[in-house]
Design a protein around this motif. Structure first.
Motif, PDB file in Angstrom:
ATOM      1  N   VAL A  68      48.628  33.720  83.880  1.00  0.00           N
ATOM      2  CA  VAL A  68      47.408  33.921  84.578  1.00  0.00           C
ATOM      3  C   VAL A  68      46.086  35.221  84.720  1.00  0.00           C
ATOM      4  N   SER A 103      47.455  25.246  80.065  1.00  0.00           N
ATOM      5  CA  SER A 103      47.211  24.285  80.059  1.00  0.00           C
ATOM      6  C   SER A 103      47.219  23.940  81.473  1.00  0.00           C
ATOM      7  N   GLY A 104      47.288  22.805  82.246  1.00  0.00           N
ATOM      8  CA  GLY A 104      47.205  22.953  83.736  1.00  0.00           C
ATOM      9  C   GLY A 104      48.471  22.526  84.345  1.00  0.00           C
ATOM     10  N   ARG A 105      49.251  22.492  83.890  1.00  0.00           N
ATOM     11  CA  ARG A 105      50.637  22.421  83.004  1.00  0.00           C
ATOM     12  C   ARG A 105      51.703  23.908  83.504  1.00  0.00           C
ATOM     13  N   GLN A 106      51.243  24.648  82.632  1.00  0.00           N
ATOM     14  CA  GLN A 106      51.316  25.780  82.350  1.00  0.00           C
ATOM     15  C   GLN A 106      50.612  26.680  83.454  1.00  0.00           C
ATOM     16  N   LEU A 107      49.702  26.423  83.776  1.00  0.00           N
ATOM     17  CA  LEU A 107      49.364  27.794  85.148  1.00  0.00           C
ATOM     18  C   LEU A 107      50.019  26.891  86.353  1.00  0.00           C
ATOM     19  N   HIS A 108      50.534  25.945  86.259  1.00  0.00           N
ATOM     20  CA  HIS A 108      51.270  25.203  87.436  1.00  0.00           C
ATOM     21  C   HIS A 108      52.645  25.755  87.475  1.00  0.00           C
ATOM     22  N   ALA A 109      53.227  26.061  86.253  1.00  0.00           N
ATOM     23  CA  ALA A 109      55.093  26.555  85.910  1.00  0.00           C
ATOM     24  C   ALA A 109      54.428  28.414  86.000  1.00  0.00           C
ATOM     25  N   LEU A 111      52.851  29.927  88.509  1.00  0.00           N
ATOM     26  CA  LEU A 111      52.272  29.727  88.998  1.00  0.00           C
ATOM     27  C   LEU A 111      54.189  29.874  90.499  1.00  0.00           C
ATOM     28  N   THR A 112      53.947  28.821  89.768  1.00  0.00           N
ATOM     29  CA  THR A 112      55.414  28.398  90.839  1.00  0.00           C
ATOM     30  C   THR A 112      56.282  29.809  90.624  1.00  0.00           C
ATOM     31  N   ARG A 115      55.791  32.110  93.076  1.00  0.00           N
ATOM     32  CA  ARG A 115      56.313  31.832  94.163  1.00  0.00           C
ATOM     33  C   ARG A 115      58.284  32.811  94.290  1.00  0.00           C
TER      34      ARG A 115
END
Length: 226
Positions: A68, A103-109, A111-112, A115
């Motif tokens: 991130v 990747s977008g999937r790595q960034l989403h993971a 940030l998840t 949280r």
């Protein structure tokens, strides 16, 4: 923080002390442990209950933070992407290159994960404790240029990570935190500790930080090398 909390004394608090960071294979310098010990004595003298807590090191969280951080660096806009990119510091270019590879999937993971950690602290730690106490940094203040002298950007990144392994907990969760200068090492350099609290509970941290500063005293000192 003194003027902000003037006349406000915190209630008796239950404080969790986390001496070691969540980063694997990183330990705090003896000066940072001395600052923590001194702070615990000040807190106990003020009537607070202090208990040691351990959070298991987690490389996965450290990797998520690195992804991130690099994505944020890559998203800073330049007026002339090609020309201005070459004028950036080598480490900044390194971070931007890393960010473009996420990747977008790595960034989403990532940030998840962030949280989830914030929710875990809220549900488990802050149900029992009012404040988390850690060193601010894992090492005494660094010399100018210490993180830019190595031509190996990976090595610089690792050194930075080992230098500040406590602060990312608040970067990734958004929980409030404050650092307080409470100790001086044998070289006359200031060593701080960090207080972290519940979401929206800056008032408790401000009052406690003011109380600690008052108890620590000698806030006007400056290192001799200045």
């Amino acid at each position: 923080v003194g003027p902000l909390a003037k006349g406000v004394e915190p209630r008796q608090l239950t404080i969790a002390v986390m001496p070691e960071p969540m980063l694997p294979d990183v330990t705090a310098h003896a000066d940072c442990h001395d600052a923590l010990k001194h702070t615990i004595e000040l807190l106990a003298a003020a009537g607070h209950r202090v208990e040691e807590m351990e959070m298991s090191p987690d490389q996965e969280v450290a990797d998520a933070f690195g992804r991130v951080w690099s994505v944020v660096a890559s998203q800073v806009a330049l007026e002339d992407e090609e020309e201005d990119e070459e004028s950036l510091e080598p480490f900044t270019r390194y971070m931007r290159d890393r960010g473009r590879a996420v990747s977008g999937r790595q960034l989403h993971a990532a940030l998840t994960t962030f949280r989830g950690i914030g929710q875990m602290l809220t549900d488990l730690i802050f149900e029992v404790y009012d404040v988390i106490l850690t060193p601010t940094l894992a090492q005494p203040p660094a010399l100018i240029g210490e993180f830019t002298t190595d031509t190996d950007a990976n090595a610089n990144f690792d050194r930075m990570t080992a230098f500040m392994p406590y602060t990312p907990l608040y970067n990734i969760t958004g929980l409030p935190a404050v650092t307080v200068p409470v100790h001086w090492n044998d070289q006359g350099l200031p060593i701080g500790v960090m207080l972290g609290g519940r979401y929206g509970d800056e008032a408790t941290l401000t009052a406690l930080a003011a109380q600690l500063q008052s108890a620590a005293g000698e806030l006007g000192r400056r290192p001799e090398i200045w």
